[in-house]
Write a protein that holds these residues in place. Structure first.
Motif, short mmCIF file in Angstrom:
data_model
loop_
_atom_site.label_atom_id
_atom_site.label_comp_id
_atom_site.label_asym_id
_atom_site.label_seq_id
_atom_site.Cartn_x
_atom_site.Cartn_y
_atom_site.Cartn_z
N GLY A 71 44.20 42.82 24.80
CA GLY A 71 42.92 43.00 24.53
C GLY A 71 42.28 41.65 24.66
N LEU A 72 40.92 41.60 25.33
CA LEU A 72 39.92 40.39 25.65
C LEU A 72 39.76 39.68 24.24
CD1 LEU A 72 38.66 39.40 28.16
CD2 LEU A 72 36.53 40.74 27.45
N LYS A 102 39.84 30.47 27.53
CA LYS A 102 41.03 30.60 28.34
C LYS A 102 41.25 31.94 28.99
CE LYS A 102 43.38 27.55 24.88
NZ LYS A 102 44.50 27.74 23.74
N ARG A 103 40.05 32.56 29.41
CA ARG A 103 40.17 33.94 29.92
C ARG A 103 40.35 33.75 31.48
NH1 ARG A 103 35.36 36.85 26.37
NH2 ARG A 103 36.74 36.88 24.50
N ASN A 104 41.45 34.23 32.07
CA ASN A 104 42.09 34.12 33.23
C ASN A 104 42.95 35.27 33.57
OD1 ASN A 104 43.26 33.33 35.86
ND2 ASN A 104 43.62 31.26 35.02
N PRO A 105 42.42 36.23 34.20
CA PRO A 105 43.29 37.18 34.71
C PRO A 105 44.32 37.18 35.73
CG PRO A 105 41.08 37.94 35.73
CD PRO A 105 41.02 36.63 34.67
N SER A 106 44.28 36.00 36.36
CA SER A 106 45.52 35.56 37.12
C SER A 106 46.69 35.38 36.27
CB SER A 106 45.33 34.45 37.83
OG SER A 106 44.27 34.34 38.72
N ILE A 107 46.85 35.22 35.00
CA ILE A 107 47.77 34.76 34.16
C ILE A 107 47.94 35.60 32.97
CG2 ILE A 107 47.71 32.31 34.83
CD1 ILE A 107 46.72 31.82 31.93
N THR A 108 46.94 36.26 32.50
CA THR A 108 47.13 37.24 31.58
C THR A 108 48.13 38.44 31.60
OG1 THR A 108 45.04 38.38 32.04
CG2 THR A 108 45.02 36.59 30.24
N THR A 109 48.82 38.99 30.64
CA THR A 109 49.80 39.79 31.20
C THR A 109 49.88 41.27 29.90
OG1 THR A 109 52.27 40.35 31.27
CG2 THR A 109 51.44 38.87 29.57
N THR A 110 50.20 42.36 30.66
CA THR A 110 50.26 43.55 29.92
C THR A 110 51.75 43.89 29.40
OG1 THR A 110 50.78 44.85 32.13
CG2 THR A 110 48.39 44.75 31.22
N TYR A 111 52.59 42.73 29.18
CA TYR A 111 53.95 42.63 28.89
C TYR A 111 54.03 43.39 27.61
CZ TYR A 111 58.99 41.70 28.89
OH TYR A 111 60.22 41.65 28.70
N VAL A 160 50.51 58.66 23.68
CA VAL A 160 49.10 58.58 23.94
C VAL A 160 48.59 57.39 24.10
CG1 VAL A 160 46.72 59.34 22.99
CG2 VAL A 160 48.81 60.78 22.67
N ILE A 161 48.04 57.06 25.30
CA ILE A 161 47.44 55.46 25.42
C ILE A 161 46.10 55.39 25.54
CG2 ILE A 161 47.80 53.65 27.01
CD1 ILE A 161 50.51 54.52 25.66
N GLY A 162 45.62 54.54 25.01
CA GLY A 162 44.07 54.31 24.97
C GLY A 162 43.88 53.09 25.84
N LEU A 163 43.12 53.49 27.19
CA LEU A 163 42.87 52.11 28.05
C LEU A 163 41.71 51.56 27.44
CD1 LEU A 163 44.08 53.58 31.54
CD2 LEU A 163 45.36 52.48 29.69
N GLY A 164 41.26 50.37 28.02
CA GLY A 164 40.01 49.87 27.66
C GLY A 164 40.18 48.53 27.09
N GLY A 165 39.14 47.60 27.33
CA GLY A 165 39.26 46.40 26.54
C GLY A 165 40.25 45.34 26.98
N SER A 166 40.84 45.63 28.11
CA SER A 166 41.89 44.36 28.45
C SER A 166 41.55 43.15 29.10
CB SER A 166 43.11 45.12 29.30
OG SER A 166 42.59 45.12 30.55
N ALA A 167 42.49 42.17 28.88
CA ALA A 167 41.87 40.92 29.44
C ALA A 167 42.94 40.67 30.72
CB ALA A 167 42.28 39.81 28.47
N THR A 168 43.26 41.79 31.21
CA THR A 168 44.39 41.66 32.17
C THR A 168 43.94 42.29 33.82
OG1 THR A 168 45.41 43.73 31.70
CG2 THR A 168 46.35 41.71 30.53
N PRO A 222 35.12 40.01 36.57
CA PRO A 222 34.36 38.87 36.01
C PRO A 222 34.24 38.75 34.54
CG PRO A 222 33.20 40.00 37.86
CD PRO A 222 34.66 40.73 37.56
N GLN A 223 34.29 40.11 33.87
CA GLN A 223 34.16 40.08 32.09
C GLN A 223 35.45 39.37 31.72
OE1 GLN A 223 33.48 44.21 32.32
NE2 GLN A 223 35.43 44.36 31.09
N LYS A 224 36.49 39.36 32.44
CA LYS A 224 37.78 38.82 32.14
C LYS A 224 37.84 37.17 32.33
CE LYS A 224 39.80 43.49 32.42
NZ LYS A 224 40.67 44.19 33.15
N GLY A 225 36.96 36.81 33.00
CA GLY A 225 36.93 35.35 33.37
C GLY A 225 37.12 35.02 34.69
#
Length: 384
Positions: A95-96, A103-112, A130-138, A210-213
């Motif tokens: 999450g964001l 440090k927000r940079n979606p080029s390097i953030t991961t969903t691992y 059941v998966i809730g999407l939303g609010g990711s920094a990735t 943009p909102q993720k940096g």
């Protein structure tokens, strides 16, 4: 009198569980013997795990996983009362809020880390997720998640690509030989309330980057990576993930779930209401109380209060909605099932004061008490 309380969290202020307690107290202040049911709600975003765990008598699991910046973070997910269904919010692991603003940079953030949560749930016997999407920094199209489940994404040297969105342009081959075998027995239901494609002007990078940096230049590179990923998936697996409605959700996680894990993407509130079987619980109810922190035009576009109100309308049950703030757009809700709506803010105060959890609790209880005093005064006329 039988009342169903089904509210979303007042985000940043009070949870749906504690808000429900406040409303229950307000009802009991007037109708001591009222029959009250509480069903904490969520729309697939923040609060979904808590709402579903409480509604089904499940339990929470705490797990150390890889965070968005590859550091270790403590994440929480839930296993529902049926002991076979796990509910996971992706923001718990990527999450964001887990990334400092500088440090927000979606080029390097991961969903691992999301994949690690799924793997842990599978290890604990869950086969329905059941998966809730939303609010990711990735913006990695879920590649990190898939790597945690055993997928390999190889570059031209036949080496594993780096974590993060920056690696997507380098993918040349997908290897699934090491995917955990239990995955074939799993069913994924994904709460997704956006319809963006994977890449392009309306895709994950341009709309949510943009909102993720992401800078303008970074957005262009991320978008190229998403396009390359989609092309490789089409070549290797024969699946067109770009045009899946919602593929661009959560930095491309929608595409990963739908395309590579055969997930069903659906409205968050519809998914939640279905899991907790709200329609069955409406039987014999005289009044529904719903609400959320702010009610406006967004509420009429599929938020939790609208979902419960439409089901109640189907059964001709009146609905009262409580919110911290309302505006002129909220009047649309009267046509969609909400009988009446009210702001619980009862005196001039700053936003910070209004969002204080103790203030919100007291305002919810007081507003409910006053509404039920009115109902008590005229109950012969409304036949409650």
């Amino acid at each position: 009198m039988k009342v169903l309380i089904a509210i979303d969290s007042f985000k940043g202020s009070i949870s749906s569980v504690d808000g429900s307690k406040a409303i229950s107290s307000g009802i009991r202040d007037v109708f001591v013997n009222a029959e009250i049911m509480t069903l904490p709600l969520a729309d697939g975003g923040e609060g979904t795990v808590e709402a579903l765990v409480h509604a089904t008598g499940g339990h929470f699991i705490q797990k150390e996983v890889t965070g968005p910046l590859k550091e270790k973070v403590e994440a929480i997910y839930g296993i529902l009362g049926d002991k076979k269904t796990a509910v996971i919010e992706v923001a718990a692991a990527c999450g964001l809020p887990l990334v400092p603003a500088n440090k927000r940079n979606p080029s390097i953030t991961t969903t691992y880390g999301v994949g690690e949560l799924i793997r842990d749930a599978i290890d604990k016997g869950c086969r329905e997720l059941v998966i809730g999407l939303g609010g990711s920094a990735t913006n990695d199209a879920g590649v990190g998640l898939l790597q945690a489940l055993g997928f390999s994404f190889l570059n031209h040297l036949n080496e594993e690509i780096d974590l993060g969105g920056q690696g997507l342009q380098n993918i040349r081959k997908i290897n699934s030989i090491n995917v955990i075998p239990e995955l074939k027995d799993c069913t994924f239901k994904v709460a997704c309330d956006v319809n963006n494609p994977l890449y392009g002007p309306n895709g994950a990078a341009y709309i949510f980057g943009p909102q993720k940096g992401a800078t303008e230049e970074m957005i262009k590179e991320l978008d190229k990576g998403l396009e390359n990923f989609a092309e490789i998936v089409l070549q290797e697996l024969g699946k067109d993930i770009h045009h899946i409605v919602g593929a661009g959700a959560a930095g491309g996680l929608g595409g990963a779930f739908a395309g590579l894990l055969d997930a069903q993407l659906q409205s968050g509130i519809e998914l939640v209401l279905d899991i907790i079987e709200v329609e069955k619980k409406l039987q014999g109810v005289n009044l529904v109380i719903t609400g959320e922190g702010k009610m406006d035009g967004q509420t009429s576009m599929g938020k939790a209060p609208l979902g419960i109100a439409q089901l109640a309308k189907k059964h001709q049950i009146p609905v009262i909605a409580l919110a911290g703030g309302v505006n002129e757009e909220t009047s649309l809700l009267n046509e969609l099932g909400i009988t009446s709506y009210f702001s619980i803010v009862n005196a001039p105060m700053t936003l910070e004061e209004a969002m204080n959890s103790k203030v919100t609790y007291n305002n919810l209880r007081t507003s409910t008490k006053q509404l039920f005093r009115l109902l008590q005064a005229v109950q012969t006329g409304i036949k409650l």
